[in-house]
Design a protein around this motif. Structure first.
Motif, PDB file in Angstrom:
ATOM      1  N   ASP A  20       0.834  -1.079   0.159  1.00 39.68           N
ATOM      2  CA  ASP A  20      -0.068   0.201   0.038  1.00 39.68           C
ATOM      3  C   ASP A  20       0.769   1.267  -0.014  1.00 39.68           C
ATOM      4  OD1 ASP A  20      -2.202  -1.535  -0.177  1.00 39.68           O
ATOM      5  OD2 ASP A  20      -2.701  -1.535   2.040  1.00 39.68           O
ATOM      6  N   MET A  21       1.893   1.259   0.867  1.00 44.29           N
ATOM      7  CA  MET A  21       2.674   2.374   0.579  1.00 44.29           C
ATOM      8  C   MET A  21       3.526   2.482  -0.571  1.00 44.29           C
ATOM      9  SD  MET A  21       6.313   3.038   2.725  1.00 44.29           S
ATOM     10  CE  MET A  21       7.227   1.661   1.783  1.00 44.29           C
ATOM     11  N   TYR A  22       3.843   1.493  -1.134  1.00 42.52           N
ATOM     12  CA  TYR A  22       4.438   1.695  -2.577  1.00 42.52           C
ATOM     13  C   TYR A  22       3.481   2.257  -3.704  1.00 42.52           C
ATOM     14  CZ  TYR A  22       8.868  -0.604  -1.202  1.00 42.52           C
ATOM     15  OH  TYR A  22       9.969  -1.232  -0.777  1.00 42.52           O
ATOM     16  N   LYS A  23       2.222   1.564  -3.449  1.00 46.52           N
ATOM     17  CA  LYS A  23       0.998   2.311  -4.343  1.00 46.52           C
ATOM     18  C   LYS A  23       0.752   3.744  -4.193  1.00 46.52           C
ATOM     19  CE  LYS A  23      -3.580   1.078  -5.830  1.00 46.52           C
ATOM     20  NZ  LYS A  23      -3.288   2.319  -6.730  1.00 46.52           N
ATOM     21  N   ARG A  24       0.770   4.027  -2.723  1.00 48.45           N
ATOM     22  CA  ARG A  24       0.637   5.715  -2.652  1.00 48.45           C
ATOM     23  C   ARG A  24       1.837   6.409  -3.208  1.00 48.45           C
ATOM     24  NH1 ARG A  24      -0.814   3.456   2.490  1.00 48.45           N
ATOM     25  NH2 ARG A  24       0.877   4.031   3.304  1.00 48.45           N
ATOM     26  N   ASN A  25       2.859   5.854  -3.218  1.00 44.94           N
ATOM     27  CA  ASN A  25       4.152   6.365  -3.604  1.00 44.94           C
ATOM     28  C   ASN A  25       4.127   6.404  -5.203  1.00 44.94           C
ATOM     29  OD1 ASN A  25       5.553   7.359  -1.195  1.00 44.94           O
ATOM     30  ND2 ASN A  25       6.667   5.447  -1.156  1.00 44.94           N
ATOM     31  N   TRP A  26       3.746   5.408  -5.602  1.00 49.47           N
ATOM     32  CA  TRP A  26       3.492   5.201  -7.157  1.00 49.47           C
ATOM     33  C   TRP A  26       2.320   6.429  -7.668  1.00 49.47           C
ATOM     34  CZ3 TRP A  26       5.987   3.998 -11.321  1.00 49.47           C
ATOM     35  CH2 TRP A  26       5.331   4.048 -12.302  1.00 49.47           C
ATOM     36  N   ASP A  27       1.392   6.627  -6.987  1.00 51.81           N
ATOM     37  CA  ASP A  27       0.374   7.284  -7.372  1.00 51.81           C
ATOM     38  C   ASP A  27       0.875   8.967  -7.234  1.00 51.81           C
ATOM     39  OD1 ASP A  27      -1.477   5.239  -7.857  1.00 51.81           O
ATOM     40  OD2 ASP A  27      -2.350   5.320  -5.864  1.00 51.81           O
ATOM     41  N   LYS A  28       1.665   9.118  -6.321  1.00 50.66           N
ATOM     42  CA  LYS A  28       2.259  10.484  -6.064  1.00 50.66           C
ATOM     43  C   LYS A  28       3.292  10.763  -7.252  1.00 50.66           C
ATOM     44  CE  LYS A  28       4.695  12.896  -2.577  1.00 50.66           C
ATOM     45  NZ  LYS A  28       5.405  13.037  -1.349  1.00 50.66           N
ATOM     46  N   THR A  29       4.014   9.793  -7.489  1.00 51.86           N
ATOM     47  CA  THR A  29       4.753   9.917  -8.413  1.00 51.86           C
ATOM     48  C   THR A  29       4.136  10.383  -9.725  1.00 51.86           C
ATOM     49  OG1 THR A  29       6.485   8.650  -7.271  1.00 51.86           O
ATOM     50  CG2 THR A  29       6.773   9.045  -9.667  1.00 51.86           C
ATOM     51  N   LEU A  30       3.204   9.595 -10.125  1.00 60.40           N
ATOM     52  CA  LEU A  30       2.508   9.796 -11.375  1.00 60.40           C
ATOM     53  C   LEU A  30       1.863  11.312 -11.268  1.00 60.40           C
ATOM     54  CD1 LEU A  30       0.894   6.519 -12.035  1.00 60.40           C
ATOM     55  CD2 LEU A  30       2.682   7.315 -13.194  1.00 60.40           C
ATOM     56  N   LYS A  31       1.275  11.603 -10.285  1.00 61.30           N
ATOM     57  CA  LYS A  31       0.735  13.001 -10.153  1.00 61.30           C
ATOM     58  C   LYS A  31       1.831  14.069 -10.566  1.00 61.30           C
ATOM     59  CE  LYS A  31      -3.242  12.012  -7.344  1.00 61.30           C
ATOM     60  NZ  LYS A  31      -3.859  11.986  -5.824  1.00 61.30           N
ATOM     61  N   GLU A  32       2.807  13.893  -9.502  1.00 61.22           N
ATOM     62  CA  GLU A  32       3.920  14.866  -9.839  1.00 61.22           C
ATOM     63  C   GLU A  32       4.381  14.737 -11.368  1.00 61.22           C
ATOM     64  OE1 GLU A  32       6.802  13.511  -7.188  1.00 61.22           O
ATOM     65  OE2 GLU A  32       6.074  14.587  -5.356  1.00 61.22           O
ATOM     66  N   ARG A  33       4.528  13.838 -11.926  1.00 57.10           N
ATOM     67  CA  ARG A  33       5.067  13.775 -13.249  1.00 57.10           C
ATOM     68  C   ARG A  33       4.017  14.435 -14.159  1.00 57.10           C
ATOM     69  NH1 ARG A  33       3.650   8.487 -16.695  1.00 57.10           N
ATOM     70  NH2 ARG A  33       1.819   9.603 -16.391  1.00 57.10           N
ATOM     71  N   ASP A  34       2.669  14.107 -13.883  1.00 56.17           N
ATOM     72  CA  ASP A  34       1.619  14.925 -14.810  1.00 56.17           C
ATOM     73  C   ASP A  34       1.804  16.487 -14.707  1.00 56.17           C
ATOM     74  OD1 ASP A  34       0.800  12.427 -15.721  1.00 56.17           O
ATOM     75  OD2 ASP A  34      -0.842  12.035 -14.401  1.00 56.17           O
ATOM     76  N   THR A  35       2.148  16.887 -13.442  1.00 54.07           N
ATOM     77  CA  THR A  35       1.960  18.211 -13.104  1.00 54.07           C
ATOM     78  C   THR A  35       3.283  18.848 -13.873  1.00 54.07           C
ATOM     79  OG1 THR A  35       1.144  17.943 -10.950  1.00 54.07           O
ATOM     80  CG2 THR A  35       2.310  20.012 -11.294  1.00 54.07           C
ATOM     81  N   LEU A  36       4.273  17.991 -13.770  1.00 52.50           N
ATOM     82  CA  LEU A  36       5.622  18.452 -14.405  1.00 52.50           C
ATOM     83  C   LEU A  36       5.389  18.361 -16.128  1.00 52.50           C
ATOM     84  CD1 LEU A  36       8.497  16.468 -12.632  1.00 52.50           C
ATOM     85  CD2 LEU A  36       7.811  18.955 -12.401  1.00 52.50           C
ATOM     86  N   ILE A  37       4.776  17.582 -16.452  1.00 48.81           N
ATOM     87  CA  ILE A  37       4.441  17.748 -18.120  1.00 48.81           C
ATOM     88  C   ILE A  37       3.566  18.750 -18.233  1.00 48.81           C
ATOM     89  CG2 ILE A  37       3.274  16.451 -19.742  1.00 48.81           C
ATOM     90  CD1 ILE A  37       4.028  13.798 -18.610  1.00 48.81           C
TER      91      ILE A  37
END
Length: 98
Positions: A20-37
């Protein structure tokens, strides 16, 4: 329940927490990536706008320099005319102030 069963449940629980922790981190990373894009798209648009503005300012600068050269040329011609008039009419008050 046996001790082995309790240990297995504990291990499974810990693994689920870690997942669950890895999933939350993954989701957070995807959101950050989308924001950067999105940020990159905005920065590119701003860059294009600035390049267009700079080109227009360069064009305007060139035009102003040409206009300035024309007016300097006219001013020199006017100065020569005044000097000529002063040479012809040395005592004339009309041309003394120029």
């Amino acid at each position: 329940m046996s001790l082995e069963s309790e240990i297995n449940k504990h291990i499974i629980h810990k693994l689920e927490q870690e997942r669950d922790m890895y999933k939350r981190n993954w989701d957070k990373t995807l959101k950050e990536r989308d924001t950067l894009i999105d940020d990159i798209a905005v920065l590119r648009a701003n860059n294009e706008k600035l390049e267009w503005t700079l080109k227009n300012r360069d064009d305007e600068k060139d035009w102003l320099e040409r206009e300035n050269e024309k007016y300097i040329k006219l001013l020199k011609e006017f100065n020569n005319l005044i000097n000529y008039k002063l040479a012809i009419h040395p005592g004339s008050d009309v041309y003394m102030y120029y």
